[in-house]
Design a protein around this motif. Sequence first.
Motif, short mmCIF file in Angstrom:
data_model
loop_
_atom_site.label_atom_id
_atom_site.label_comp_id
_atom_site.label_asym_id
_atom_site.label_seq_id
_atom_site.Cartn_x
_atom_site.Cartn_y
_atom_site.Cartn_z
N ASP A 8 -10.62 10.80 9.92
CA ASP A 8 -9.22 10.40 9.78
C ASP A 8 -8.43 11.56 9.19
O ASP A 8 -7.74 11.42 8.21
N LYS A 9 -8.54 12.70 9.80
CA LYS A 9 -7.98 13.92 9.21
C LYS A 9 -6.48 14.05 9.44
O LYS A 9 -5.94 13.61 10.44
N ILE A 10 -5.86 14.66 8.46
CA ILE A 10 -4.48 15.11 8.64
C ILE A 10 -4.57 16.44 9.37
O ILE A 10 -5.37 17.30 8.99
N PRO A 11 -3.77 16.64 10.42
CA PRO A 11 -3.87 17.90 11.15
C PRO A 11 -3.50 19.08 10.26
O PRO A 11 -2.43 19.12 9.69
N ASN A 12 -4.39 20.02 10.13
CA ASN A 12 -4.16 21.23 9.36
C ASN A 12 -4.34 22.44 10.27
O ASN A 12 -5.04 22.37 11.28
N PHE A 13 -3.74 23.56 9.87
CA PHE A 13 -3.90 24.78 10.64
C PHE A 13 -5.06 25.59 10.10
O PHE A 13 -4.88 26.65 9.53
N PHE A 144 0.18 -0.16 10.48
CA PHE A 144 -0.80 0.77 9.92
C PHE A 144 -1.59 0.17 8.76
O PHE A 144 -2.35 0.88 8.10
N ASP A 145 -1.40 -1.14 8.51
CA ASP A 145 -2.00 -1.73 7.32
C ASP A 145 -3.52 -1.81 7.39
O ASP A 145 -4.19 -1.96 6.37
N GLU A 146 -4.08 -1.73 8.59
CA GLU A 146 -5.54 -1.73 8.72
C GLU A 146 -6.11 -0.33 8.87
O GLU A 146 -7.33 -0.17 9.01
N ASN A 147 -5.24 0.66 8.86
CA ASN A 147 -5.71 2.04 8.92
C ASN A 147 -6.40 2.40 7.60
O ASN A 147 -5.87 2.12 6.52
N THR A 148 -7.58 2.96 7.70
CA THR A 148 -8.37 3.26 6.50
C THR A 148 -7.61 4.14 5.51
O THR A 148 -7.58 3.87 4.30
N PHE A 149 -6.99 5.17 6.03
CA PHE A 149 -6.24 6.10 5.18
C PHE A 149 -5.13 5.38 4.45
O PHE A 149 -4.97 5.49 3.23
N ALA A 150 -4.34 4.58 5.19
CA ALA A 150 -3.22 3.86 4.60
C ALA A 150 -3.70 2.82 3.59
O ALA A 150 -3.14 2.68 2.50
N LYS A 151 -4.76 2.09 3.93
CA LYS A 151 -5.23 1.03 3.04
C LYS A 151 -5.77 1.61 1.73
O LYS A 151 -5.48 1.08 0.65
N ASN A 152 -6.53 2.69 1.81
CA ASN A 152 -7.05 3.30 0.59
C ASN A 152 -5.92 3.82 -0.30
O ASN A 152 -5.99 3.73 -1.52
N THR A 153 -4.88 4.35 0.34
CA THR A 153 -3.74 4.83 -0.43
C THR A 153 -3.01 3.65 -1.08
O THR A 153 -2.54 3.75 -2.22
N LEU A 154 -2.91 2.54 -0.37
CA LEU A 154 -2.29 1.35 -0.94
C LEU A 154 -3.08 0.83 -2.14
O LEU A 154 -2.50 0.41 -3.14
N ILE A 155 -4.40 0.84 -2.03
CA ILE A 155 -5.24 0.41 -3.16
C ILE A 155 -4.96 1.28 -4.38
O ILE A 155 -4.76 0.78 -5.49
N TYR A 156 -4.91 2.56 -4.15
CA TYR A 156 -4.67 3.49 -5.26
C TYR A 156 -3.28 3.29 -5.85
O TYR A 156 -3.11 3.28 -7.08
N PHE A 157 -2.27 3.11 -4.98
CA PHE A 157 -0.90 2.91 -5.46
C PHE A 157 -0.79 1.66 -6.33
O PHE A 157 -0.31 1.71 -7.46
N HIS A 158 -1.23 0.53 -5.80
CA HIS A 158 -1.08 -0.73 -6.53
C HIS A 158 -1.88 -0.72 -7.84
O HIS A 158 -1.42 -1.26 -8.86
#
Length: 555
Positions: A8-13, A144-158
Amino acid sequence: MIRRQTNDKIPNFHQRSSLWSKCTTFRKLRQIHAYMVVNGFNTSKFNLRELIYVSALVIPSGISYAHEVFDHITQPDRFMWNTMLRGSAQSPNPANTVSLFTQMERRGIQPDRYTFPFVLKACTKLSWSILGCAVHGKITKHGFDENTFAKNTLIYFHANVGEIEIASALFDSSATKQVVAWSALTAGYARRGNLGMARKVFDEMPEKDLISWNVMITAYAKMRQMESAKALFTQVPNPDIVTWNAMIAGYVTSGMHTHALQMFDEMTRVGEQPDEVTMLTLVTACTNSGDLDIGEKIHRSVLSLGGGKLSILLGNALIDMYAKCGEIDKAFKIFNNMKEKVVTTWNSIIGGLAFHGSSEEAINVFKRMRKIKITPNEITFVGVLVACSHAGRVQEGQEYFNLMKKEYKIKPNIRHYGCMVDLFGRAGLLNEAFEFIDQMEIEPNDIIWRTLLGACRVHNHVELGKLANEKLLKLRKGESGDYVLLSNIYASQGEWSGAERLRKVMDDKGVRKEAASSLVDADERMLMRFLFDSKPQMEVDKFKTKVHMKSFDVK
């Protein structure tokens, strides 16, 4: 934030051209940018992407330059927007992330699965729970609520903003609880200071990766529970540089500088290569402890690691260290040898020179700074005003105070006002000092009145001394030293009855004069400590904290 799974990578150069891969300094960045403009390459999407990416994420403190470049791009694509969101979220001003996201929506740029987590990261750093919850709603709206990246970030935020029940519910609803989700919940509890729950989640993890260990060790270290941190550290299968840095930083934060240096020695013995964060932390330890011998040893290590070159952050930290340890010549030598300097570098040396008594040199450095068009900030003027105060340059100090307000549009804060009161007080212009206080645009605090009281003691001015003392008492900030100062003013004028009355007031209020003390090191050299709140050191601390916590960060 937390690291994501590799699928689930963010595109990097990572496969950038050799030209861009070598762009690691502001100077090279500006050179390449100028080359692009001159040769017409500034319309190339590839080069613009690279320019934004390098300035926002590769060059330390380059986000301001990235914003300048980005503002002149007529049609930035989604990758550029996401890169700017990411860089802004990691910067000292994460609120810019929200502003960028608002612009992005207004222009009709569709967000993707990487967009929202960066905005959430900014909300987490700012503790903006309401806005973060609104972003949560947008994540759900866009699917995007079931996207792993988004969900993990939501867990951390809350978990970080106090909505631990929501974080736990998101965690429990995950179809597959990946180790990154466990780490997110652990980190959330830890950051809220709930180490008991953090440790409970950590212990229940079915599988622990190195990030999980680093999360928990960092949590203990930040809370200064170094025994617990060390106990976990000894169990880590293969500690990495983050693990070592967390331990070293924890010891420094806890004031256990000897332990920090011992940890560094152990680290090098096992073959772990220190990085910039390690060296910044150790320089801080030497600065705080005043141990110049160890500081010089660390300086040599820094040079050997960097091939004789200093980064801006390390250069600033070493200038600060040598200045605070009384070795202003060595601080000045580092300053002059630094090829790249930013405003914090100039601030470090101006402040160091001013408080070391080299007022003339401090003012000359400021003049050099202005000559080459480096814009000073509020910290710069603190150093300049202190230099004027120590040199007795009243008129020049007033001119710089007005210059700060009129030319640079910097609103004076309490420290600037304090410097001006000290400037008048040292020169014996006590009436002018009082008039200046009376015209202040902000409410004078106890430091302002105490500065005036001290000046009244030096110049034996009874009436103004009494007034300053009365102001301190009204602020309920009267300390034993204030009473003693006023008592000494009475005594110096032969007003023994006034001195006796003041002593009686002290007795009636239970105010006790503390015994005087001095600090001498093993070599009988006085350890010079500054009152100057060094902005460079603050930025170094922020930088260290950011990298120490990179176990949580999105990569």
